[in-house]
Design a protein around this motif. Structure first.
Motif, PDB file in Angstrom:
ATOM      1  N   SER A 161       0.827  -1.205   0.000  1.00 62.73           N
ATOM      2  CA  SER A 161       0.000   0.000   0.000  1.00 62.73           C
ATOM      3  C   SER A 161       0.866   1.261   0.000  1.00 62.73           C
ATOM      4  O   SER A 161       0.573   2.233  -0.702  1.00 62.73           O
ATOM      5  CB  SER A 161      -0.917  -0.003   1.220  1.00 62.73           C
ATOM      6  OG  SER A 161      -1.634   1.185   1.308  1.00 62.73           O
ATOM      7  N   GLU A 171       2.285   1.837  -3.489  1.00 60.92           N
ATOM      8  CA  GLU A 171       1.265   2.384  -4.384  1.00 60.92           C
ATOM      9  C   GLU A 171       1.054   3.864  -4.104  1.00 60.92           C
ATOM     10  O   GLU A 171       0.961   4.672  -5.036  1.00 60.92           O
ATOM     11  CB  GLU A 171      -0.041   1.614  -4.235  1.00 60.92           C
ATOM     12  CG  GLU A 171      -0.008   0.208  -4.778  1.00 60.92           C
ATOM     13  CD  GLU A 171      -1.266  -0.585  -4.459  1.00 60.92           C
ATOM     14  OE1 GLU A 171      -2.197  -0.037  -3.834  1.00 60.92           O
ATOM     15  OE2 GLU A 171      -1.314  -1.767  -4.844  1.00 60.92           O
ATOM     16  N   SER A 211       4.009   5.909  -5.448  1.00 60.31           N
ATOM     17  CA  SER A 211       3.993   6.079  -6.904  1.00 60.31           C
ATOM     18  C   SER A 211       2.892   7.046  -7.342  1.00 60.31           C
ATOM     19  O   SER A 211       3.084   7.824  -8.279  1.00 60.31           O
ATOM     20  CB  SER A 211       3.851   4.736  -7.611  1.00 60.31           C
ATOM     21  OG  SER A 211       2.613   4.144  -7.320  1.00 60.31           O
ATOM     22  N   ASN A 212       1.739   7.019  -6.648  1.00 66.09           N
ATOM     23  CA  ASN A 212       0.661   7.967  -6.963  1.00 66.09           C
ATOM     24  C   ASN A 212       1.098   9.398  -6.692  1.00 66.09           C
ATOM     25  O   ASN A 212       0.814  10.301  -7.486  1.00 66.09           O
ATOM     26  CB  ASN A 212      -0.601   7.645  -6.158  1.00 66.09           C
ATOM     27  CG  ASN A 212      -1.325   6.422  -6.673  1.00 66.09           C
ATOM     28  OD1 ASN A 212      -1.136   6.009  -7.818  1.00 66.09           O
ATOM     29  ND2 ASN A 212      -2.151   5.828  -5.832  1.00 66.09           N
TER      30      ASN A 212
END
Length: 97
Positions: A13, A16, A19-20
């Motif tokens: 998580s 992710e 990277s977002n």
């Protein structure tokens, strides 16, 4: 084993999320670039006449104000375009005061 699985899920998580955030940051880089160009242009104007002296804090007020006043948009590219347009206009008006 349950703790290890939980930690692995949190690590995935976090990756992710990282990277977002990086993707969003890159989408707004053109606005930051324009801000940089405008700031250093104003700083160089002080060589023409001392009345054009502007501090970083004064420019940051313009920069943040342009982000607040720029028209909102759902697409990030349109939002960036609106911020750049507003920032350029506000800086122009500030220098011409």
């Amino acid at each position: 084993k349950a703790k290890a699985a939980e930690v692995n899920a949190k690590l995935i998580s976090a990756d992710e999320t990282r990277s977002n955030i990086a993707e969003k940051r890159e989408q707004f880089r053109p606005a930051a670039t324009r801000g940089s160009v405008l700031y250093f242009s104003i700083v160089e104007m002080s060589l023409v006449n001392v009345m054009y002296q502007t501090s970083l804090n004064q420019f940051l007020e313009l920069f943040m104000g342009s982000m607040d006043k720029a028209e909102k948009a759902t697409l990030a590219s349109k939002r960036v375009s609106n911020i750049i347009e507003t920032m350029t206009y506000m800086t122009y008006r500030y220098v011409n005061r």
